[in-house]
Enzyme design. Structure first.
Site, PDB file in Angstrom:
ATOM      1  N   HIS A   1       0.832  -1.198   0.000  1.00  0.00           N
ATOM      2  CA  HIS A   1       0.000   0.000   0.000  1.00  0.00           C
ATOM      3  C   HIS A   1       0.865   1.246   0.000  1.00  0.00           C
ATOM      4  O   HIS A   1       0.846   2.015   0.957  1.00  0.00           O
ATOM      5  CB  HIS A   1      -0.932  -0.021   1.222  1.00  0.00           C
ATOM      6  CG  HIS A   1      -2.193  -0.766   0.961  1.00  0.00           C
ATOM      7  ND1 HIS A   1      -2.987  -1.261   1.956  1.00  0.00           N
ATOM      8  CD2 HIS A   1      -2.796  -1.093  -0.208  1.00  0.00           C
ATOM      9  CE1 HIS A   1      -4.030  -1.869   1.412  1.00  0.00           C
ATOM     10  NE2 HIS A   1      -3.926  -1.785   0.107  1.00  0.00           N
TER      11      HIS A   1
ATOM     12  N   HIS B   1     -10.868  -5.158   3.604  1.00  0.00           N
ATOM     13  CA  HIS B   1      -9.416  -5.215   3.427  1.00  0.00           C
ATOM     14  C   HIS B   1      -9.028  -6.509   2.702  1.00  0.00           C
ATOM     15  O   HIS B   1      -9.514  -7.584   3.047  1.00  0.00           O
ATOM     16  CB  HIS B   1      -8.736  -5.157   4.802  1.00  0.00           C
ATOM     17  CG  HIS B   1      -7.268  -4.864   4.698  1.00  0.00           C
ATOM     18  ND1 HIS B   1      -6.354  -5.822   4.321  1.00  0.00           N
ATOM     19  CD2 HIS B   1      -6.553  -3.731   4.885  1.00  0.00           C
ATOM     20  CE1 HIS B   1      -5.141  -5.278   4.299  1.00  0.00           C
ATOM     21  NE2 HIS B   1      -5.243  -4.009   4.639  1.00  0.00           N
TER      22      HIS B   1
ATOM     23  N   GLU C   1      -6.493  -8.410   2.828  1.00  0.00           N
ATOM     24  CA  GLU C   1      -5.969  -9.480   3.695  1.00  0.00           C
ATOM     25  C   GLU C   1      -7.125 -10.251   4.337  1.00  0.00           C
ATOM     26  O   GLU C   1      -7.133 -11.488   4.376  1.00  0.00           O
ATOM     27  CB  GLU C   1      -5.084  -8.872   4.789  1.00  0.00           C
ATOM     28  CG  GLU C   1      -4.597  -9.907   5.797  1.00  0.00           C
ATOM     29  CD  GLU C   1      -4.066  -9.282   7.081  1.00  0.00           C
ATOM     30  OE1 GLU C   1      -3.340  -8.274   7.012  1.00  0.00           O
ATOM     31  OE2 GLU C   1      -4.373  -9.815   8.158  1.00  0.00           O
TER      32      GLU C   1
ATOM     33  N   THR D   1      -3.808  -8.687  10.748  1.00  0.00           N
ATOM     34  CA  THR D   1      -2.448  -8.528  11.295  1.00  0.00           C
ATOM     35  C   THR D   1      -2.149  -7.113  11.797  1.00  0.00           C
ATOM     36  O   THR D   1      -1.326  -6.939  12.688  1.00  0.00           O
ATOM     37  CB  THR D   1      -1.387  -8.876  10.230  1.00  0.00           C
ATOM     38  OG1 THR D   1      -1.678  -8.129   9.054  1.00  0.00           O
ATOM     39  CG2 THR D   1      -1.360 -10.345   9.919  1.00  0.00           C
TER      40      THR D   1
ATOM     41  N   CYS E   1       0.533  -8.701  13.961  1.00  0.00           N
ATOM     42  CA  CYS E   1       1.950  -8.778  13.601  1.00  0.00           C
ATOM     43  C   CYS E   1       2.782  -7.880  14.512  1.00  0.00           C
ATOM     44  O   CYS E   1       2.426  -6.730  14.742  1.00  0.00           O
ATOM     45  CB  CYS E   1       2.060  -8.351  12.152  1.00  0.00           C
ATOM     46  SG  CYS E   1       3.689  -7.924  11.680  1.00  0.00           S
TER      47      CYS E   1
ATOM     48  N   SER F   1      -3.254   2.919   3.418  1.00  0.00           N
ATOM     49  CA  SER F   1      -2.587   1.889   4.225  1.00  0.00           C
ATOM     50  C   SER F   1      -3.181   1.845   5.631  1.00  0.00           C
ATOM     51  O   SER F   1      -3.146   2.833   6.370  1.00  0.00           O
ATOM     52  CB  SER F   1      -1.085   2.189   4.292  1.00  0.00           C
ATOM     53  OG  SER F   1      -0.529   1.650   5.463  1.00  0.00           O
TER      54      SER F   1
ATOM     55  N   SER G   1       4.682   0.046   5.084  1.00  0.00           N
ATOM     56  CA  SER G   1       4.950  -0.057   3.645  1.00  0.00           C
ATOM     57  C   SER G   1       5.564   1.231   3.089  1.00  0.00           C
ATOM     58  O   SER G   1       5.481   1.498   1.899  1.00  0.00           O
ATOM     59  CB  SER G   1       3.661  -0.430   2.902  1.00  0.00           C
ATOM     60  OG  SER G   1       2.586   0.339   3.357  1.00  0.00           O
TER      61      SER G   1
HETATM   62 FE1  F3S Z   1       3.723  -8.939   7.228  1.00  0.00          FE
HETATM   63 FE2  F3S Z   1       3.419  -7.663   9.430  1.00  0.00          FE
HETATM   64 FE3  F3S Z   1       4.476  -6.525   7.436  1.00  0.00          FE
HETATM   65  S1  F3S Z   1       1.944  -8.968   8.475  1.00  0.00           S
HETATM   66  S2  F3S Z   1       3.544  -7.433   5.662  1.00  0.00           S
HETATM   67  S3  F3S Z   1       5.368  -8.244   8.549  1.00  0.00           S
HETATM   68  S4  F3S Z   1       3.101  -5.566   8.871  1.00  0.00           S
END
Ligand code: F3S
Length: 275
Positions: A36, A122, A124, A159, A187, A215, A259
């Site tokens: 993104h 989203h 994902e 995540t 994540c 994003s 990102s």
């Molecule tokens: Fe993966 Fe976490 Fe990045 S899910 S794409 S490491 S923000």
């Protein structure tokens, strides 16, 4: 005015991995934007001739050496569809996204009611949902009331969600269902960026959050910063910066979404320092 970067910011492991994969496959096409961040997508196009196919349906008619699946992943059906097109498929889905897909499939097979805490629109979440049967997506605990849940529930999170919000949904579920299996699929990279943004925004007079406006994790950093630092601005490029923002400020904090590439962070920091 002092300019300080948040201790953790910018590219996460999954995004760096996807960019590396893309750079190793010039002329490939990606199904949807790889990450993104429109400017990084543009860099890949200009330097590596990597183009985006917006609609997976176009794949059959497109001349491409290889197709790259983006970090957020795609739906199970789209993947099966692509596999039937006789093209080389390179999977850049982040392993932290593959994990909830696997959990969703396994729990669904074991007849658990799978609940995803996330945004239904989203990519994902759409991808993870496609791996189970009758999967429910909720944005908050209140939305659980709309459903008649099975007694056995498995909950996973998008995540990039915030752990406190996830916990609220889990708490509500425990009151409704007799068995709740909780999979913390948030994540760590996102959490680390969030915690560092939180710390810095408490002492900064102004916060600049750099990232794609589409994003999810960048927007979340912005929300966190705004709670402590009223003057928090989300920008995609240095052109959006206004010098008046920095008048009478002592400390400018900078953070960036998972990102956002380093070259964009550097150019933004440089221009702020010049101001
Ligand atoms: Fe993966 Fe976490 Fe990045 S899910 S794409 S490491 S923000």
């Amino acid at each position: 005015m002092k300019v300080q970067l948040a201790e953790k910011h910018g590219f996460c492991f999954g995004v760096q991995r996807a960019i590396d994969i893309a750079e190793q496959h010039p002329n490939a096409k990606t199904i949807g934007p790889l990450i993104h961040n429109p400017r990084e997508i543009n860099r890949l196009k200009e330097n590596f001739s990597i183009e985006v196919i917006e609609d997976a349906e176009q794949v059959g008619t497109i001349d491409a050496e290889a197709l790259i699946i983006r970090t957020h992943g795609i739906t199970k059906e789209s993947l099966q569809n692509l596999q039937g097109k006789n093209k080389k498929i390179i999977d850049a889905t982040c392993p932290f996204v593959t994990k909830p897909q696997e959990i969703c499939a396994k729990m669904s097979e074991e007849n658990y009611q799978v609940v995803i805490f996330g945004d239904a629109e989203h990519p994902e979440v759409k991808g993870v949902k496609s791996y189970g049967e009758g999967v429910i997506i909720v944005k908050n605990a209140d939305e659980l009331k709309k459903y008649k849940l099975k007694r056995r529930v498995a909950i996973i999170s998008q995540t990039t969600k915030n752990i406190e919000d996830f916990q609220k949904v889990v708490d509500a579920l425990i009151k409704i269902s007799t068995e709740v299996r909780v999979f913390n699929t948030i994540c760590n990279a996102t959490l680390e960026n969030q915690e560092a943004a939180y710390d810095l925004s408490k002492k900064a007079d102004i916060m600049i959050i750099i990232g794609g406006k589409n994003s999810s994790n960048t927007k979340q950093l912005w929300q966190i910063c705004k709670t402590h630092c009223q003057e928090s601005y989300l920008i995609e490029s240095r052109e959006e910066i206004e010098s008046s923002w920095f008048q009478d400020k002592q400390l400018c904090g900078i953070t960036a979404g998972a990102s956002t590439p380093k070259w964009i962070i550097d150019e933004t920091k440089n221009i702020i320092e010049k101001i």
